[in-house]
Scaffold this active site. Sequence first.
Site, short mmCIF file in Angstrom:
data_model
loop_
_atom_site.label_atom_id
_atom_site.label_comp_id
_atom_site.label_asym_id
_atom_site.label_seq_id
_atom_site.Cartn_x
_atom_site.Cartn_y
_atom_site.Cartn_z
CD1 TRP A 161 -3.07 -1.22 0.66
CD2 TRP A 161 -1.71 -2.37 1.99
NE1 TRP A 161 -3.66 -2.43 0.92
CE2 TRP A 161 -2.85 -3.15 1.74
CE3 TRP A 161 -0.71 -2.90 2.82
CZ2 TRP A 161 -3.04 -4.42 2.28
CZ3 TRP A 161 -0.89 -4.16 3.35
CH2 TRP A 161 -2.05 -4.91 3.09
CG HIS A 183 -6.54 -1.04 3.46
ND1 HIS A 183 -5.89 -2.22 3.70
CD2 HIS A 183 -6.19 -0.22 4.49
CE1 HIS A 183 -5.18 -2.13 4.82
NE2 HIS A 183 -5.34 -0.94 5.31
NE ARG A 209 -4.47 0.69 -2.01
CZ ARG A 209 -4.91 -0.52 -2.27
NH1 ARG A 209 -4.38 -1.20 -3.28
NH2 ARG A 209 -5.82 -1.08 -1.52
CD GLN A 223 -10.16 -1.31 -0.70
OE1 GLN A 223 -10.23 -1.17 0.53
NE2 GLN A 223 -9.13 -1.89 -1.29
CB VAL A 266 -7.12 -12.44 6.85
CG1 VAL A 266 -8.27 -11.48 7.05
CG2 VAL A 266 -6.34 -12.11 5.59
CB ALA A 308 -12.19 -9.30 7.17
N1 DAH Z 1 -7.43 -4.27 2.41
C1 DAH Z 1 -6.94 -5.13 1.36
C2 DAH Z 1 -6.44 -4.28 0.21
O1 DAH Z 1 -6.87 -3.18 0.05
C3 DAH Z 1 -8.02 -6.04 0.87
C4 DAH Z 1 -8.40 -7.03 1.90
C5 DAH Z 1 -7.80 -8.26 1.96
C6 DAH Z 1 -9.41 -6.73 2.82
C7 DAH Z 1 -8.17 -9.20 2.88
C8 DAH Z 1 -9.78 -7.68 3.77
C9 DAH Z 1 -9.15 -8.91 3.77
O2 DAH Z 1 -10.73 -7.44 4.66
O3 DAH Z 1 -9.55 -9.84 4.67
O4 DAH Z 1 -5.60 -4.71 -0.53
#
Ligand code: DAH
Length: 340
Positions: A161, A183, A209, A223, A266, A308
């Site tokens: 990120w 995010h 980003r 998102q 996660v 998530a």
């Molecule tokens: N936040 C991550 C991104 O922007 C995407 C993401 C991945 C969100 C896994 C989640 C997760 O909640 O469990 O690349």
Amino acid sequence: MPTNHDSLALDNLAAVESDARRSLSVAEDEAALESWRTDVLGRSGTLTGILRSIGALDADDRKIVGRRANVLKNELEEAFDERRALLAAGKITDIAGVDVTLPGRPHRIGRLHPVTQTMRAVLEILQRLGFAVIEGPEVELDEYNFDRLRIPADHPARDMWDTFWIAEQEGRIAARQTLLRTHTSPMQIRYLEGHEPPIRVAVPGRCYRYEATDATHEWMLQQVELLAIDEGVSLADLKGTLHEFARQIFGSDTEVMLRNSYFPFVEPGVELAVKFRGQWLEILGAGMVHPEIISAAGYDPEKYTGFAAGMGIERIAMPLYGVDDIRNFYQNDLRFLSQF
Ligand code: DAH
């Protein structure tokens, strides 16, 4: 056969006619009408001049041009009388040269941006699946965007990120660094701070980003984050939710693939890709909420588990509308936008 000669005379006639009609349409009083009559139909008027010169034409031309000129003379006299009658009756629809009887100019009809349409469709499906929609801040603390999601400052995953940092200002406490959220995942932490399981929320929002754009990357993206925590939530629930979501948004004919991935918050991590123009396009990341995040929120990770997900709305809009370059969405080109 009309000769060149006579087509020239007819052109002159047409020019006289359009001039005469235009000036008559702006005559607003008796004086203007009279001076119009002198200019056009008077002894040295424009139309009279043409009528006089007809005698010099060949016999054939004389017949054609002469007939047209005489008809025009009658028409203009009628138009004059009509104009005078309207003026006298106070029924002139012409205001200072503006013809209010002209048809109006149609306005372009607005429509929702394709990404907005996609966002609405996504939220509608998620709400039907039982998720409540909540929102969070776009200007976020480093702590929520990264640290508490298990992405400390020295963690290589931060490279995933690239961040727009907000410049330090005098008086701000240095430890509380701010940034434009990269995010929607920080809302997992924020929501857990104030709510107890069972939790089932969807968080839509813009993310930013600091990175070069290409056909599948933009520096601003939208998102939707999903968070579901309760006793006994399993990977099967995540799979079922994602497949049902994909089926509803893309239809059952679109191929989707759930594959292994990695995100620090996660365990395990997965991602969902859809087949678009012969290639797999990643539309979301997901996984089982890391037990450390559950215990940091004050719950027993042996008892409470959850999943998530974070979906990219533009990435979903691409296969949905057949757009193969994400940058099209934010160029504000009406030739593109008016197609949706
Ligand atoms: N936040 C991550 C991104 O922007 C995407 C993401 C991945 C969100 C896994 C989640 C997760 O909640 O469990 O690349």
